[in-house]
Scaffold this motif. Structure first.
Motif, short mmCIF file in Angstrom:
data_model
loop_
_atom_site.label_atom_id
_atom_site.label_comp_id
_atom_site.label_asym_id
_atom_site.label_seq_id
_atom_site.Cartn_x
_atom_site.Cartn_y
_atom_site.Cartn_z
N SER A 20 0.80 -1.09 0.13
CA SER A 20 -0.03 -0.09 0.20
C SER A 20 0.65 1.29 -0.01
O SER A 20 0.46 2.34 0.15
CB SER A 20 -0.99 -0.10 1.04
OG SER A 20 -0.04 -0.15 2.55
N CYS A 21 2.17 1.11 -0.26
CA CYS A 21 3.16 2.33 0.01
C CYS A 21 3.25 2.88 -1.36
O CYS A 21 3.88 2.09 -2.17
CB CYS A 21 4.32 1.89 0.96
SG CYS A 21 5.79 3.02 0.86
N CYS A 22 3.16 4.21 -1.30
CA CYS A 22 3.34 4.75 -3.00
C CYS A 22 4.86 4.97 -3.10
O CYS A 22 5.29 4.93 -4.32
CB CYS A 22 2.77 5.94 -3.15
SG CYS A 22 3.04 7.45 -1.92
N HIS A 25 6.25 1.79 -4.26
CA HIS A 25 5.69 1.44 -5.49
C HIS A 25 6.95 2.37 -6.50
O HIS A 25 7.48 1.84 -7.58
CB HIS A 25 4.37 2.00 -6.02
CG HIS A 25 4.00 1.79 -7.39
ND1 HIS A 25 3.83 0.66 -8.06
CD2 HIS A 25 3.80 2.86 -8.40
CE1 HIS A 25 3.56 1.02 -9.42
NE2 HIS A 25 3.71 2.19 -9.61
N SER A 26 7.09 3.49 -6.33
CA SER A 26 8.06 4.39 -7.01
C SER A 26 9.41 3.71 -7.07
O SER A 26 10.15 3.77 -8.12
CB SER A 26 8.03 5.75 -6.42
OG SER A 26 6.63 6.32 -6.43
#
Length: 102
Positions: A20-22, A25-26
């Motif tokens: 759930s961590c943006c 993801h990046s």
């Protein structure tokens, strides 16, 4: 901590994340764009995830994820990895660890 060290040493590039961590993801996207295929360990989907998160915090990861290991060594969190990418060091580290070839 032993599980973290064991997982981090099994592949040239290892990233501990949460689904759930943006920022996680990046960072994963950055490594894929560089041509690396890191081992991804999603702590929120691992039965021992909470313990691994505390172990990462004890290494100095704050926040605990994303935590990046290259060549079995702790590189840092998202801020550290982005700084290494901007100055060109990240690609060199990945090449030295044989995570990418150029």
């Amino acid at each position: 901590m032993e599980r973290i060290r064991d997982l981090a040493s099994k592949k040239a590039c290892v990233i501990f994340t949460k689904s759930s961590c943006c920022m996680c993801h990046s960072i994963k996207a950055l490594f894929y764009e560089l041509g690396a295929s890191p081992a991804i360990h999603e702590l929120d989907q691992d039965v021992n995830g909470r313990e691994m998160e505390w172990a990462l915090r004890s290494l100095g990861c704050n926040p605990a994820v994303p935590a990046v290991f290259i060549g079995g060594k702790y590189v840092g969190c998202a801020k550290d990895v982005i700084s290494l990418h901007v100055d060109g060091s990240l690609k060199h580290m990945l090449m030295e660890a044989k995570a990418i070839w150029f």
